[in-house]
Design an enzyme around this catalytic site. Sequence first.
Site, mmCIF file in Angstrom:
data_model
loop_
_atom_site.group_PDB
_atom_site.id
_atom_site.type_symbol
_atom_site.label_atom_id
_atom_site.label_comp_id
_atom_site.label_asym_id
_atom_site.label_seq_id
_atom_site.Cartn_x
_atom_site.Cartn_y
_atom_site.Cartn_z
ATOM 1 N N ASP A 96 0.855 -1.173 0.000
ATOM 2 C CA ASP A 96 0.000 0.000 0.000
ATOM 3 C C ASP A 96 0.897 1.230 0.000
ATOM 4 O O ASP A 96 1.844 1.309 0.784
ATOM 5 C CB ASP A 96 -0.874 -0.004 1.266
ATOM 6 C CG ASP A 96 -2.284 0.459 0.991
ATOM 7 O OD1 ASP A 96 -2.443 1.578 0.489
ATOM 8 O OD2 ASP A 96 -3.224 -0.308 1.300
ATOM 9 N N ASP A 198 -3.145 4.607 -2.215
ATOM 10 C CA ASP A 198 -4.212 5.123 -1.364
ATOM 11 C C ASP A 198 -4.670 6.513 -1.822
ATOM 12 O O ASP A 198 -3.835 7.397 -2.052
ATOM 13 C CB ASP A 198 -3.671 5.201 0.070
ATOM 14 C CG ASP A 198 -4.757 5.437 1.099
ATOM 15 O OD1 ASP A 198 -5.653 4.590 1.201
ATOM 16 O OD2 ASP A 198 -4.701 6.462 1.808
ATOM 17 N N GLU A 240 -6.477 3.919 -5.800
ATOM 18 C CA GLU A 240 -7.772 4.009 -5.126
ATOM 19 C C GLU A 240 -8.353 5.374 -5.475
ATOM 20 O O GLU A 240 -7.852 6.404 -5.019
ATOM 21 C CB GLU A 240 -7.609 3.878 -3.611
ATOM 22 C CG GLU A 240 -8.960 3.824 -2.909
ATOM 23 C CD GLU A 240 -8.943 4.313 -1.465
ATOM 24 O OE1 GLU A 240 -9.879 3.980 -0.728
ATOM 25 O OE2 GLU A 240 -8.017 5.041 -1.076
ATOM 26 N N HIS A 314 -11.161 -3.308 3.059
ATOM 27 C CA HIS A 314 -11.100 -3.042 4.493
ATOM 28 C C HIS A 314 -11.906 -1.813 4.896
ATOM 29 O O HIS A 314 -11.969 -1.487 6.086
ATOM 30 C CB HIS A 314 -9.638 -2.849 4.902
ATOM 31 C CG HIS A 314 -9.024 -1.648 4.249
ATOM 32 N ND1 HIS A 314 -8.802 -1.581 2.884
ATOM 33 C CD2 HIS A 314 -8.625 -0.458 4.748
ATOM 34 C CE1 HIS A 314 -8.297 -0.399 2.589
ATOM 35 N NE2 HIS A 314 -8.174 0.305 3.698
ATOM 36 N N ASP A 315 -12.473 -1.092 3.938
ATOM 37 C CA ASP A 315 -13.267 0.110 4.232
ATOM 38 C C ASP A 315 -14.765 -0.134 4.060
ATOM 39 O O ASP A 315 -15.562 0.769 4.312
ATOM 40 C CB ASP A 315 -12.883 1.265 3.291
ATOM 41 C CG ASP A 315 -11.466 1.763 3.509
ATOM 42 O OD1 ASP A 315 -10.967 1.685 4.646
ATOM 43 O OD2 ASP A 315 -10.854 2.231 2.526
HETATM 44 O O1 ISL Z 1 -15.501 5.761 2.944
HETATM 45 C C1 ISL Z 1 -14.756 6.563 3.411
HETATM 46 C C2 ISL Z 1 -15.057 7.969 3.661
HETATM 47 O O2 ISL Z 1 -16.379 8.138 3.990
HETATM 48 C C3 ISL Z 1 -13.435 6.166 3.807
HETATM 49 O O3 ISL Z 1 -13.559 5.033 4.596
HETATM 50 C C4 ISL Z 1 -12.631 5.856 2.564
HETATM 51 O O4 ISL Z 1 -12.188 4.595 2.633
HETATM 52 C C5 ISL Z 1 -11.528 6.806 2.393
HETATM 53 O O5 ISL Z 1 -12.115 7.897 1.802
HETATM 54 C C6 ISL Z 1 -10.337 6.342 1.539
HETATM 55 O O6 ISL Z 1 -9.720 5.259 2.093
HETATM 56 C C7 ISL Z 1 -8.334 5.124 2.147
HETATM 57 O O7 ISL Z 1 -7.680 6.196 2.762
HETATM 58 C C8 ISL Z 1 -7.958 6.391 4.140
HETATM 59 C C9 ISL Z 1 -7.905 5.116 4.973
HETATM 60 O O8 ISL Z 1 -8.513 5.341 6.206
HETATM 61 C C10 ISL Z 1 -8.598 3.977 4.288
HETATM 62 O O9 ISL Z 1 -8.466 2.800 5.031
HETATM 63 C C11 ISL Z 1 -7.996 3.874 2.922
HETATM 64 O O10 ISL Z 1 -8.441 2.762 2.199
HETATM 65 C C12 ISL Z 1 -6.931 7.355 4.643
HETATM 66 O O11 ISL Z 1 -5.646 6.869 4.351
#
Ligand code: ISL
Length: 542
Positions: A96, A198, A240, A314-315
């Site tokens: 990542d 990310d 992402e 994971h989100d």
């Molecule tokens: O859905 C979201 C916002 O409402 C967040 O959970 C979303 O995952 C985020 O916008 C982007 O995620 C990535 O970056 C974040 C991290 O917390 C996440 O785990 C990652 O996948 C910050 O690094």
Amino acid sequence: MWWKRAVVYQIYPRSFRDADGDGNGDLTGIIEKLPYLHRLGVDVIWLSPVYRSPMVDNGYDIADYYDIDPMFGSMQQMDELIARAKSEFGIGIVMDLVVNHTSDQHRWFQAALTSADAPERAYYVWRDSAADGGPPNDLQSFFGGPAWTLDRTSGQYFLHFFAAQQPDLNWHNPDLRHEIYRMMNWWLDRGLAGFRMDVIDLIGKEPDRGIGANGPELHQYIREMNQATLAGRDVLTVGETWHADLAEARQYSNPDGSELSMVFQFDHVKLEDATGRGKDERVPLDLVQLKRTVAHNQTGLYGRGWNSLFLSNHDLPRIVSRWGDSGTLRQESAKMLATTFHCLQGTPYIYQGEELGMTNVDWSDIERYRDVEVRNYYRIARDRGMSYPEALSRIAWFARDNARTPMQWTAAPDAGFGSTEPWIDFAGNHDLINAVAAEDAPDSIWHHYRALIELRKTEAVITEGKVEFLTIDHPDIFAYRRHDSATELTVISNFHAKQITLPEPYLSVPGALLLHSYADAQDPRVTRTLRPYESVVALARR
Ligand code: ISL
């Protein structure tokens, strides 16, 4: 472009396997489970962050890009993971890459705080307060609340699109960009198979104009990064990008290789946005809209870019709880969802536990949740007067913690995760849902995933074939055809919990049934019905 034929498995390290008994998953635990991943058949592991971090956001807040957090192990173990995954199992490791922001504990930010003249000050985004002394503008953090926090020493505000402990980097600074490329090359030289980037669509941010995603210089930076790090290396890169529409996705995944291999588009998992409702609301799935969205990107990227295929990460809450049935039809619905996505064009991503049909949690106590996003949401919702049960019910639906409970390896009380109490509670159903049971049962969700992966390896049509969507307006069926000069593959899925009559055109679909979401594998062309969540793959040779 080996990654067009690859299947990726995402590991969230803290919740995967705790080998050293401290309640947190670790690199040794991942090495231990490589044979498991090999049996499943995956080619690549995407490892969520294992860099040194204070863990405000479980590693998405990086304090040192050149070190492994002691919670996970050491650099030596990281090198061992990269080497053994490749040499013993042919599995590549994708790390990542979190370069939109760092941790506030990163030495750059610490230097920036100490002196407004430090060169590192310009690595971050600082602005004077507004005339009233408040934040420079009303940009909001994705985790709730203002995206600006005051640094009392200098009297300036710094930008953070996520937690205040995750200050945003200033990509307009060429020295910062150079530092990032140096770090990427350092990792690539260690033998990585690539990067998952990310929130990469935020790096062109123009906060004064209220622009976060898709800033005017975004693609220029991606191309520069490509030239400085990726060019000449045969790696998988996936961005992402929550805000990438088809045009954006085409640009990122341009077959000329000037940017990235592919991006994660999220349209299909945020369909509720179009209804004006939030992700904290239980909006039922609009299947026709889902098909339109998927079809738009599938046909639009055909020959002009590359798709990623995913239902979970994971989100996101667990897909079987969200779109399937986490109760009696769990197996059938999980297999149906997997089949429907894995036979599309693109590179599939499996999130740990998805192959077991792991479910959302069912927690009625806010104290059991760990995620910074959930905690912020809870605080803000309660401040605004939302009742405790209401807040809990909404959180249960969308919480990222749903995906972060310990991986369920066995039926033992510790789920085979580790011997001590884990950092986050179990989902609570590993007596039934676990890897040992799944591998033992030939008709399990796990074996279905294994079969889907194998099918992708043996049938080129899944990688390269044209895609044609069928009966897109049908309210219950998700169906499409993949075809090339030699083969025709048809997927027919009943997305809903009710039995339906198989419509006329499907009675004459050619070919033998290869995969079925039901253990008894009846042929719907004979029964003329589709049972709840029934899904089949038929393959015909020309
Ligand atoms: O859905 C979201 C916002 O409402 C967040 O959970 C979303 O995952 C985020 O916008 C982007 O995620 C990535 O970056 C974040 C991290 O917390 C996440 O785990 C990652 O996948 C910050 O690094």
